[in-house]
Design an enzyme around this catalytic site. Structure first.
Site, short mmCIF file in Angstrom:
data_model
loop_
_atom_site.label_atom_id
_atom_site.label_comp_id
_atom_site.label_asym_id
_atom_site.label_seq_id
_atom_site.Cartn_x
_atom_site.Cartn_y
_atom_site.Cartn_z
N ASP A 43 -7.70 44.07 7.10
CA ASP A 43 -7.56 45.43 7.60
C ASP A 43 -6.10 45.59 8.02
O ASP A 43 -5.33 44.61 8.06
CB ASP A 43 -8.54 45.72 8.76
C1 NOJ Z 1 -7.73 50.71 9.43
C2 NOJ Z 1 -9.20 50.96 9.29
O1 NOJ Z 1 -9.93 50.12 10.15
C3 NOJ Z 1 -9.70 50.78 7.88
O2 NOJ Z 1 -11.04 51.14 7.82
C4 NOJ Z 1 -8.86 51.57 6.93
O3 NOJ Z 1 -9.37 51.49 5.62
C5 NOJ Z 1 -7.45 51.05 7.00
N1 NOJ Z 1 -6.94 51.27 8.36
C6 NOJ Z 1 -6.51 51.71 6.00
O4 NOJ Z 1 -6.20 52.99 6.35
#
Ligand code: NOJ
Length: 751
Positions: free
Chosen positions: A295
């Site tokens: 993430d």
């Molecule tokens: C953080 C989020 O937790 C995740 O779900 C998301 O896909 C990513 N950022 C990318 O934007």
């Protein structure tokens, strides 16, 4: 003539020799006659370690339009592309924009490896569908698959190869803003929804009209303590295996190409560096063949967790656990070459990770045509097309849940010719549309005000704002609304929360209806007019007070592009509501987490009944306001004649469950018939109810149908703390009904 033939033959020979020469000159990785794996092996042999590290690097792109390629802010990133240090970008969208940066990768980097473009397409790209939580309330898996396929069609035309969806985290905490992104509280249902969404997004991944899915957040991110984003998680192994892991497993089985690490820890080890999760469970036990992406920044954040000393240590720990692509923390691109040189990571480990990413670049056909997805003409034709909007309307109306309908005030009577429409969210497109709208534009959406006007004519709707964007109100706003109500036959009051307060980083400790809206409803109630309350929100809110302040309650969630038309169809009865909740609606915030598949405890409180010295609250009921699976229709359904095909079965056999469902009202309608079980005694205690099947059926007014389900050993099994599947002999209760609470019951023995 002979001469001509000779020249022709010579010509052919030269042609053949040149063709042979060029095919022998062609590097093997470019040879389409070879298998993808052979091509990957060849490519890996030619790449430097720095280029391999580049493939594991995903950067946040921002906007890469033509001139912006020379924008000083972006220059560094473009240079990284030239240097082969970027494998993927997120947040670069548009056919033209993706093409521009793809050209740099393909034409100006040494190996010319194409880039993967990713984006959070959560509920549509340009045509915006209901938020995933709402969509799941339709209980229509086929519809969800179609919605996802349209998201993929639009995204792929805009240059994207990959979305970070579906989120399959099970959560029982509506304080967590991200519940809007999931399919609710039930594991069995969540797995089916995940599979449908993945199928719709990915297809076979070979037609440039589908994109890769990314299942997230692995694992158990929905269990963040107190519903606070980025918070700690502590779940037992039994809960992990039975409640949290099955939705990811169902996604892997459905062929998800990628999976995202979660931010949280599992058993004290951050998920991004958790080899139990990534290596043991995901790869070895489940045989996951795709690739794992972190993430945002989660490799680097191993340091904050107190699990890594510095960036280099973080990169090493993440990669050794089996995680692969580094989203935006840049620790891999920076430190991998040194880690390999020092022998801390082997080249074989690197090649395994890089090979998985290259596999999808080959599979998507990017080595043959890197611009396959960046097609401006297709983008123009596909985005926000009337066909896509028609599907979005269908999706939106089937996501709406009718929670209350006293005296059948809905559907609106023909005689209700004057409507007082109250509430900012009825008109403010921004608030009914966002959050996570990819490239959707609020201006393109149909507000509730517009939808009702479209349906009933502008003359019949009198709008007043009622409250401000910051959830305050004033005497003037309230007086205006009351005046409008006094002149109307019926009041439609739109309340709840801005859609912008759902999604990532939008945890709320208070999910009660804002005080200003309560004040407004109290004033409106004094007019004596029927009040239809529409709830706009990305999560179940506490509607306990609203029960007494309304004649009907319609949970509208955040419905996307076609909001207003969908709401108007439901209010007028052009569409008979069929949605059922997929998350319990708490009676009070202090009750959270409240969910249908809870455990019996040592002292279960009777419902209803005397709860003295039992597991209960002194001040509120244990039950939620609206249970899982609940939702009304404009018609009514009766259940009768629940039958099992046997009173006892062996583990190799199955039992058939049948029930009669009758539409006892005056309107045709759809009903979600739900099947639950309870394992009464087990070596690891089981929940009081578990969903094991459902069917959404259509019944004409007065019509009856026999609905049949089959239960076999798999449905009766559970996991132990080590993830081993267990099927135990004993007694099982079977429940069938239109929600998780009101059910018929029977039982059988498993021998
Ligand atoms: C953080 C989020 O937790 C995740 O779900 C998301 O896909 C990513 N950022 C990318 O934007």
């Amino acid at each position: 003539m002979k001469k001509v033939l000779l020249v022709f033959q010579l010509f052919l020979l030269v042609g053949l020799i040149t063709a042979q020469k060029s095919s022998t000159n062609l590097p093997a990785y470019k040879n389409t006659q070879l298998s993808i794996n052979q091509r990957i092996a060849d490519l890996l042999k030619r790449m430097t370690i720095q280029e391999k590290a580049g493939q594991l690097n995903q950067l946040n792109g921002g906007v890469f339009t033509g001139p912006a390629l020379n924008d000083p802010g972006q220059k560094g990133k473009v240079q990284m592309v030239r240097d082969g240090k970027v494998g993927s970008f997120l947040n670069v969208t548009g056919a033209k924009e993706t093409r521009a940066i793809q050209e740099v990768a393909v034409k100006e980097s040494r190996m010319g490896i194409p880039i993967l473009f990713a984006f959070d397409v959560i509920h549509g790209y340009k045509t915006i569908f209901p938020i995933p939580l709402a969509e799941a309330c339709s209980w229509d898996l086929k519809q969800m698959e179609i919605n996802s396929a349209i998201s993929a069609k639009e995204s792929s035309a805009a240059g994207l190869h990959w979305t970070f969806a579906p989120m399959v985290d099970i959560s029982t905490d509506p304080r967590w803003g991200r519940v809007m992104e999931g399919a609710g509280e039930d594991t069995y249902y969540g797995g089916l929804v995940a599979a449908a969404r993945i199928k719709g997004l990915q297809g076979n991944l070979d037609d440039a009209a589908h994109i890769m899915a990314c299942v997230k957040h692995f694992a158990a991110y929905g269990a963040v303590e107190a519903g606070r984003e980025y918070n700690h998680v502590d779940v037992s192994r039994v809960a992990l295996w039975n409640k949290y892991l099955p939705t990811y497993k169902a996604s892997v089985d459905a062929g998800a190409a990628t999976i995202m690490n979660s931010f949280n820890v599992v058993d004290g080890i951050p998920a991004s560096a958790n080899s139990f999760l990534v290596d043991d469970v995901l790869k070895k036990r489940w045989g996951f063949k795709g690739f794992v992406v972190s993430d945002w920044g989660s490799f680097g954040e191993l340091i904050n967790h107190g699990y890594a000393t510095d960036d280099k240590d973080a990169a090493m720990k993440a990669l050794l656990s089996g995680s692969m692509m580094d989203m935006e923390s840049k620790v891999v691109v920076e430190h991998l070459p040194a880690l390999v040189k020092e022998g801390k990571i082997t080249m074989q480990q690197v090649d395994e990770a890089v090979g998985k990413i290259l596999y999808y670049k080959f599979k998507l056909g990017l080595f043959e045509d890197p611009y396959k997805f960046s097609d401006e003409a297709r983008e123009k034709a596909v985005l926000f097309s009337p066909e896509n909007r028609a599907v979005a309307l269908k999706a939106a109306q089937s996501s709406i849940v009718l929670l209350k309908n006293n005296n059948q005030v809905l559907p609106l009577k023909k005689s209700a010719s004057k409507i007082a429409l109250v509430g900012l969210y009825a008109k403010s497109k921004e608030d009914m549309f966002d959050f996570w709208i990819a490239n959707g534009d609020a201006k393109d959406a149909v507000s509730i005000y517009e939808g009702l006007q479209n349906k009933l004519g502008a003359g019949s709707i009198d709008y007043s704002q009622g409250y401000n964007a910051d959830n305050t109100t004033s005497e003037t706003l309230i007086n205006e609304a009351v005046k409008s109500a006094n002149n109307a036959d019926v009041v439609i009051a739109t309340i709840g929360l801005s859609g912008k307060l759902g999604g990532e980083e939008r945890s709320l400790a208070n999910i009660n209806i804002p005080e200003a809206q309560i004040q407004l409803l109290k004033a409106l109630q004094k007019t004596g007019k029927p009040i239809v309350v529409l709830v706009n929100s990305g999560r179940p809110m506490v509607l306990t007070q609203i029960q007494d302040l309304s004649t009907a309650i319609v949970q509208c969630w955040i419905l996307g592009t076609e909001t207003g038309n969908a709401v108007a169809n439901v209010l007028t009865g052009a569409y008979n509501p069929s949605g059922k909740t997929v998350m319990s609606f708490p009676y009070a915030v202090g009750q959270i987490p409240v969910y249908y598949n809870h455990f019996n405890t040592n002292r279960p409180a009777p419902d209803p009944g005397d709860g003295a010295w039992k597991s209960r609250y002194r001040d509120i009921p244990n039950q939620p306001l609206y249970p899982f699976g609940y939702g009304l229709s404009y018609t009514t359904f009766a259940y009768s004649g629940l039958k099992l095909s046997a009173s006892a079965i062996a583990k190799t056999e199955s039992v058939k469950v049948s029930v009669n469902v009758t539409n006892t009202g005056k309107m045709d309608g759809e009903e979600v018939v739900q099947l639950y079980i309870r394992d009464l005694t087990a070596s690891i205690v089981r929940p009081v109810k578990e969903l094991k099947g459902f069917q959404k059926i259509n019944l004409k007014a007065g019509e009856s149908k026999s609905v049949e389900f089959t239960l076999s050993a798999k449905d009766l099994s559970f996991y132990d703390a080590n993830g081993k599947t267990i099927v135990e002999a004993g007694k099982f209760n079977v429940f069938v009904g239109g929600d998780s609470k009101n059910t018929l019951m029977s039982s059988f023995d498993l021998k």
